[in-house]
Enzyme design. Structure first.
Site, PDB file in Angstrom:
ATOM      1  N   ASP A 105      33.620  -3.972  26.654  1.00 60.95           N
ATOM      2  CA  ASP A 105      32.925  -3.723  27.930  1.00 60.95           C
ATOM      3  C   ASP A 105      32.998  -2.239  28.254  1.00 60.95           C
ATOM      4  OD1 ASP A 105      35.887  -4.937  28.671  1.00 60.95           O
ATOM      5  OD2 ASP A 105      35.346  -3.203  29.883  1.00 60.95           O
ATOM      6  N   GLU A 107      42.871 -13.046  19.481  1.00 65.76           N
ATOM      7  CA  GLU A 107      43.004 -11.877  18.603  1.00 65.76           C
ATOM      8  C   GLU A 107      43.875 -12.170  17.387  1.00 65.76           C
ATOM      9  OE1 GLU A 107      44.318  -8.467  20.871  1.00 65.76           O
ATOM     10  OE2 GLU A 107      43.051  -9.060  22.510  1.00 65.76           O
TER      11      GLU A 107
END
Ligand code: ADE
Length: 231
Positions: free
Chosen positions: A198, A11
């Protein structure tokens, strides 16, 4: 000075690559990269996973760098049918779903003896982030809602249902509310920006692995644009 916290290496790596004039400060096992991003003074740091890491990281940003705003970027599991993989959730507010003093009669998620357990995202930062989304990720769904955090990767549909019904959560992850609580205690405005990797159900682990990179790409694009807009 703006603090930007990601939980995982992937990230923050792309953000660090875009920075100039970087100097590094190490504390609590974390590497704080101070420099310019899009011409703005920032500190980019990987907190590590989980609420304790998030809170420690936030506190160091407050003490050592006197940051005036904190952005927490990363990925999350969706808690709602209409929030799809790849979409972005901006924190209207956030709480810790695994704070549990229900045995003493407190509602789930409530921190005993604190005046609030729900930490509000900064409205100016939310508006600026919405504008950036329209510009840099125009085809992606953007949702402003509650981020629920806990020291748990949620990959089970019963747990997901409980989180949605109990807290009206939009997405779940593992640091945001702890970062927010530390920001709140230090009077620092914050925003959590999470791209969905997800659906936080039985398919979560497989889709997490498949979509993690795409989700990170979206959040990095947005944060880079947002940094320019914030004062
Ligand atoms: N981060 C990304 N997906 C997550 C999930 N399903 N639960 C907790 N943290 C997450």
């Amino acid at each position: 000075m703006l603090g930007i916290i990601g939980a995982m290496n992937e990230e923050v790596a792309s953000l660090k690559e875009k920075m100039d004039g970087v100097s590094i400060y190490r504390a609590a096992g974390m590497e704080f990269c101070q420099g310019k991003l899009q011409g703005r003074d920032v500190v980019v740091v990987r907190s590590g996973i989980g609420k304790v890491n998030g809170a420690i990281c936030s506190q160091i940003l407050a003490d050592k760098f006197q940051v005036t705003k904190i952005i927490n970027t990363g990925i999350a599991g969706s808690l709602r049918n209409e929030i799809n993989i790849g979409d972005i959730v901006l924190s209207k507010d956030t709480l810790q779903h695994d704070m549990d003093a229900t045995g003493f009669g407190y509602p789930a998620g409530q921190i005993p003896q604190m005046e609030t357990s729900v930490f509000e995202g900064d409205t100016g930062m939310i508006e600026a982030a919405k504008e950036c989304c329209a510009q840099v990720v125009p085809d992606i769904g953007v949702h402003v809602g509650r981020v629920v955090s806990g020291d748990q990767f949620v990959s089970d549909k019963e747990k997901k249902k409980w989180l949605t019904e109990t807290f009206d959560g939009y997405c779940t992850e593992m640091e945001g509310a702890a970062i927010a609580q530390a920001a709140y205690l230090n009077h620092i405005p914050f925003l959590i920006i999470r791209a969905i990797s997800d659906k936080a159900d039985d398919s979560a682990i497989i889709s997490y692995e498949e979509f993690e990179a795409k989700a990170i790409e979206h959040s990095v694009k947005l944060v880079t644009a947002l940094v320019e807009k914030l004062d």
